[in-house]
Design a protein around this motif. Structure first.
Motif, mmCIF file in Angstrom:
data_model
loop_
_atom_site.group_PDB
_atom_site.id
_atom_site.type_symbol
_atom_site.label_atom_id
_atom_site.label_comp_id
_atom_site.label_asym_id
_atom_site.label_seq_id
_atom_site.Cartn_x
_atom_site.Cartn_y
_atom_site.Cartn_z
ATOM 1 N N PHE A 126 0.814 -1.216 0.000
ATOM 2 C CA PHE A 126 0.000 0.000 0.000
ATOM 3 C C PHE A 126 0.845 1.262 0.000
ATOM 4 O O PHE A 126 0.372 2.324 0.417
ATOM 5 C CB PHE A 126 -0.937 -0.001 1.216
ATOM 6 C CG PHE A 126 -2.021 -1.037 1.133
ATOM 7 C CD1 PHE A 126 -3.208 -0.758 0.487
ATOM 8 C CD2 PHE A 126 -1.842 -2.297 1.692
ATOM 9 C CE1 PHE A 126 -4.209 -1.721 0.395
ATOM 10 C CE2 PHE A 126 -2.828 -3.262 1.612
ATOM 11 C CZ PHE A 126 -4.017 -2.974 0.966
ATOM 12 N N THR A 127 2.086 1.182 -0.455
ATOM 13 C CA THR A 127 2.887 2.393 -0.597
ATOM 14 C C THR A 127 2.273 3.273 -1.686
ATOM 15 O O THR A 127 1.579 2.781 -2.581
ATOM 16 C CB THR A 127 4.330 2.047 -0.978
ATOM 17 O OG1 THR A 127 4.323 1.390 -2.260
ATOM 18 C CG2 THR A 127 4.981 1.142 0.069
ATOM 19 N N PRO A 128 2.505 4.593 -1.629
ATOM 20 C CA PRO A 128 1.968 5.456 -2.690
ATOM 21 C C PRO A 128 2.362 5.000 -4.086
ATOM 22 O O PRO A 128 1.546 5.072 -5.020
ATOM 23 C CB PRO A 128 2.559 6.828 -2.342
ATOM 24 C CG PRO A 128 2.750 6.792 -0.857
ATOM 25 C CD PRO A 128 3.150 5.371 -0.542
ATOM 26 N N ARG A 129 3.587 4.492 -4.252
ATOM 27 C CA ARG A 129 4.011 4.053 -5.592
ATOM 28 C C ARG A 129 3.193 2.845 -6.045
ATOM 29 O O ARG A 129 2.735 2.787 -7.188
ATOM 30 C CB ARG A 129 5.497 3.695 -5.576
ATOM 31 C CG ARG A 129 6.040 3.259 -6.944
ATOM 32 C CD ARG A 129 7.498 2.864 -6.855
ATOM 33 N NE ARG A 129 7.701 1.695 -6.011
ATOM 34 C CZ ARG A 129 7.511 0.443 -6.435
ATOM 35 N NH1 ARG A 129 7.105 0.201 -7.665
ATOM 36 N NH2 ARG A 129 7.738 -0.567 -5.606
ATOM 37 N N ARG A 130 2.983 1.883 -5.145
ATOM 38 C CA ARG A 130 2.184 0.722 -5.497
ATOM 39 C C ARG A 130 0.747 1.120 -5.807
ATOM 40 O O ARG A 130 0.144 0.638 -6.761
ATOM 41 C CB ARG A 130 2.202 -0.299 -4.354
ATOM 42 C CG ARG A 130 3.408 -1.251 -4.373
ATOM 43 C CD ARG A 130 3.198 -2.338 -5.425
ATOM 44 N NE ARG A 130 4.324 -3.224 -5.548
ATOM 45 C CZ ARG A 130 4.525 -4.310 -4.801
ATOM 46 N NH1 ARG A 130 3.690 -4.605 -3.828
ATOM 47 N NH2 ARG A 130 5.565 -5.081 -5.022
ATOM 48 N N SER A 395 -3.295 3.803 12.042
ATOM 49 C CA SER A 395 -3.943 4.550 10.966
ATOM 50 C C SER A 395 -4.213 3.626 9.791
ATOM 51 O O SER A 395 -3.523 2.626 9.579
ATOM 52 C CB SER A 395 -3.074 5.729 10.530
ATOM 53 O OG SER A 395 -1.830 5.270 10.052
ATOM 54 N N CYS A 396 -5.235 3.962 9.023
ATOM 55 C CA CYS A 396 -5.706 3.078 7.949
ATOM 56 C C CYS A 396 -4.630 2.854 6.897
ATOM 57 O O CYS A 396 -4.117 3.808 6.300
ATOM 58 C CB CYS A 396 -6.949 3.685 7.306
ATOM 59 S SG CYS A 396 -7.579 2.717 5.916
ATOM 60 N N ILE A 397 -4.317 1.586 6.629
ATOM 61 C CA ILE A 397 -3.288 1.244 5.659
ATOM 62 C C ILE A 397 -3.741 1.574 4.237
ATOM 63 O O ILE A 397 -2.923 1.758 3.339
ATOM 64 C CB ILE A 397 -2.923 -0.251 5.777
ATOM 65 C CG1 ILE A 397 -1.572 -0.543 5.110
ATOM 66 C CG2 ILE A 397 -4.031 -1.140 5.220
ATOM 67 C CD1 ILE A 397 -1.075 -1.956 5.357
ATOM 68 N N GLY A 398 -5.051 1.675 4.029
ATOM 69 C CA GLY A 398 -5.576 1.904 2.693
ATOM 70 C C GLY A 398 -5.891 3.352 2.376
ATOM 71 O O GLY A 398 -6.596 3.631 1.396
ATOM 72 N N GLU A 399 -5.344 4.292 3.152
ATOM 73 C CA GLU A 399 -5.681 5.700 2.946
ATOM 74 C C GLU A 399 -5.336 6.173 1.531
ATOM 75 O O GLU A 399 -6.156 6.823 0.867
ATOM 76 C CB GLU A 399 -4.952 6.572 3.973
ATOM 77 C CG GLU A 399 -5.185 8.065 3.781
ATOM 78 C CD GLU A 399 -4.527 8.918 4.839
ATOM 79 O OE1 GLU A 399 -4.550 10.162 4.695
ATOM 80 O OE2 GLU A 399 -3.997 8.351 5.821
ATOM 81 N N HIS A 400 -4.143 5.881 1.041
ATOM 82 C CA HIS A 400 -3.752 6.341 -0.304
ATOM 83 C C HIS A 400 -4.659 5.726 -1.364
ATOM 84 O O HIS A 400 -5.075 6.408 -2.314
ATOM 85 C CB HIS A 400 -2.297 5.975 -0.582
ATOM 86 C CG HIS A 400 -1.311 6.652 0.309
ATOM 87 N ND1 HIS A 400 -1.204 8.028 0.407
ATOM 88 C CD2 HIS A 400 -0.378 6.154 1.163
ATOM 89 C CE1 HIS A 400 -0.254 8.339 1.264
ATOM 90 N NE2 HIS A 400 0.252 7.223 1.748
ATOM 91 N N PHE A 401 -4.979 4.446 -1.210
ATOM 92 C CA PHE A 401 -5.849 3.761 -2.168
ATOM 93 C C PHE A 401 -7.228 4.424 -2.186
ATOM 94 O O PHE A 401 -7.781 4.720 -3.255
ATOM 95 C CB PHE A 401 -5.963 2.283 -1.772
ATOM 96 C CG PHE A 401 -6.647 1.414 -2.788
ATOM 97 C CD1 PHE A 401 -5.909 0.658 -3.682
ATOM 98 C CD2 PHE A 401 -8.033 1.336 -2.840
ATOM 99 C CE1 PHE A 401 -6.535 -0.156 -4.610
ATOM 100 C CE2 PHE A 401 -8.676 0.533 -3.770
ATOM 101 C CZ PHE A 401 -7.921 -0.222 -4.655
ATOM 102 N N ALA A 402 -7.794 4.659 -1.005
ATOM 103 C CA ALA A 402 -9.134 5.237 -0.923
ATOM 104 C C ALA A 402 -9.183 6.648 -1.504
ATOM 105 O O ALA A 402 -10.128 7.000 -2.226
ATOM 106 C CB ALA A 402 -9.597 5.247 0.532
#
Length: 454
Positions: A126-130, A395-402
């Motif tokens: 869940f990194t921003p790059r991924r 904190s939510c691991i999926g924040e960037h995805f969402a």
């Protein structure tokens, strides 16, 4: 949002309750339990306005020997203290125990060393790059929504299908349209059953064959059956070598960077279920509420429709300020401690609520006004004046995805349509996540684009 029952509190701590912290008295028998069940959001907001940044709520029978009452913490400094000190404010609460019974020991519900290992293992996914690698997928699904025929729609239904298709394709590299109806039926039911079970004064083990327990176990089994069905049809495609580019392939190939340990088959089932549910439910709600707000504020909508990425993002953030999907969460004091100079005894259920703190007038002037410009430019708000994705180590691991998923949809849909909300207000259903209690009616009006027929 879940409360710990008073009987569970008594088993973990002792000492006088924090009587110096004010709060509503409630009924002699059940305290504030009935009021919170009837109108959680309104009761907590009213408690804040009446009593301030710390509010005591008696949940259950009013006998001191049953343990300390719940304390709601609303000031950003107190919220930071609760969310960033897991050694003091732990997650061993009735709510998270019940969610574990329903959803297994995935990243959302696990704790301690198990959670630390899962977080280390899953963080690289869940990194921003991924996450940026899913942009084309999200854009394709947003364009699919934008091909919807003009006319009346239920915004929540439309956003649920969008987010389910995104998370399904991201997880499995596959469309999951066949399970959408089942998930739309099961998710609110699972949430309602979990909330009701967590608030029981006497919570019987699931092995006891009560009607409520049988229903709870049946819903959990149905959701796992959906996961198993999808995993089975992917078994011939993903061999565990990590060759695939979907998240399931990456889950199977993931290793704990400290120990090299992979996720077990059961852990993968639990993670997939959590990703499938949490990965669509919260974002669908955020988009539904934001589009409804834009449909009530056409002048703001027209500005957002120009496609300015900063404004699009600010609009999503403001939508989640007013309608945070994770509206309330709970911790439990693991030791005697203090918040803002008030004693919090060991075993006290401690509540933090974005719904309330996001309306704190000390941080948000005219807090009920919809104004995306709050999130443009510089500001001097405390860090935890705004926490739709939680905070601290959990904190939510999926924040960037969402956020990517939401901004892609909003920009794409508003370029094609003008949204008109048909209802001035929405009835809300604060279950585990915040949901509309009924269809969110709107009309999509096609925009006329130069050189293009709509």
């Amino acid at each position: 949002m879940i409360f710990m029952t008073t009987t569970e509190s008594a088993a973990t701590g002792s000492g006088a309750p924090p009587a110096a912290i004010p709060g509503p008295a409630g009924s002699r028998l059940l305290g504030m339990a009935s009021a919170l069940r009837r109108d959680l959001l309104g009761t907590m907001l009213d408690g804040f306005h009446r009593y301030g940044d710390l509010v005591t709520y008696r949940i259950g029978p009013r006998w001191e020997r049953l343990g300390p009452p719940a304390v709601a913490v609303h000031h950003p400094d107190g919220v930071r203290q609760v969310l960033t000190n897991p050694q003091v404010f732990g997650r061993r609460t009735a709510g998270f125990e019940v969610l574990t019974e329903m959803l297994g020991a995935g990243l959302l519900t696990s704790d301690g060393d198990l959670w630390k290992r899962q977080r280390r293992t899953l963080q690289p996914l869940f990194t921003p790059r991924r996450v940026t690698g899913y942009t084309d997928l999200m854009t394709a699904e947003a364009e699919r929504v934008a091909r919807h025929r003009p006319g009346a729609v239920d915004l929540h239904q439309l956003m649920q299908v969008y987010t389910l298709r995104v998370v399904g394709r991201a997880l499995f590299g596959d469309e999951v349209d066949d399970v959408v109806p089942d998930l739309q039926r099961l998710v609110p039911l699972a949430s309602d059953l979990s909330l009701a079970r967590s608030m029981q004064i006497l919570r019987l083990p699931l092995d006891y064959p009560t009607p409520r327990n049988r229903r709870f176990r049946r819903v959990s089994a149905e959701m796992y059956a959906i996961v198993d069905r999808i995993l089975a049809r992917r078994a011939g495609v993903v061999d565990g070598s990590g060759a695939g580019d979907d998240m399931l392939s990456r889950l199977r190939a993931a290793r704990d960077p400290e120990t090299g340990q992979p996720l077990s088959a059961q852990e993968i089932r639990d993670q997939v279920l959590v990703f499938l549910l949490a990965g669509h439910e919260t974002t669908a709600g955020a988009l539904t509420f934001t589009l409804h707000l834009l449909g009530r504020h056409p002048e703001i909508q027209e500005r957002v429709a120009t496609g300015d990425p900063d404004l699009v993002r600010a609009t999503v953030l403001e939508g989640m300020r007013l309608y945070p999907p994770a509206h309330t969460t709970e911790r439990r004091a693991s030791v005697d401690t203090e918040i803002a100079g008030h004693r919090i005894v060991r075993g006290t259920p401690v509540l933090v609520s974005p719904w309330v703190t996001h309306r704190h007038p000390g941080c948000w002037p005219d807090p009920e006004r919809f104004d995306p410009e709050r999130f443009l430019g510089e500001h001097d708000r405390p860090r935890y004046a705004y926490f739709p994705f939680g905070g601290g180590p959990r904190s939510c691991i999926g924040e960037h995805f969402a956020m990517l998923e939401a901004t892609v949809l909003l920009g794409t849909l508003l370029a094609r349509y003008r949204v008109e909300s048909l209802d001035a207000r929405m009835r809300l259903e604060p279950l585990i996540t915040l949901r509309p209690a009924e269809p969110v009616r709107a009309v999509l009006h096609a925009r006329q684009a130069a050189g293009r027929s709509t």
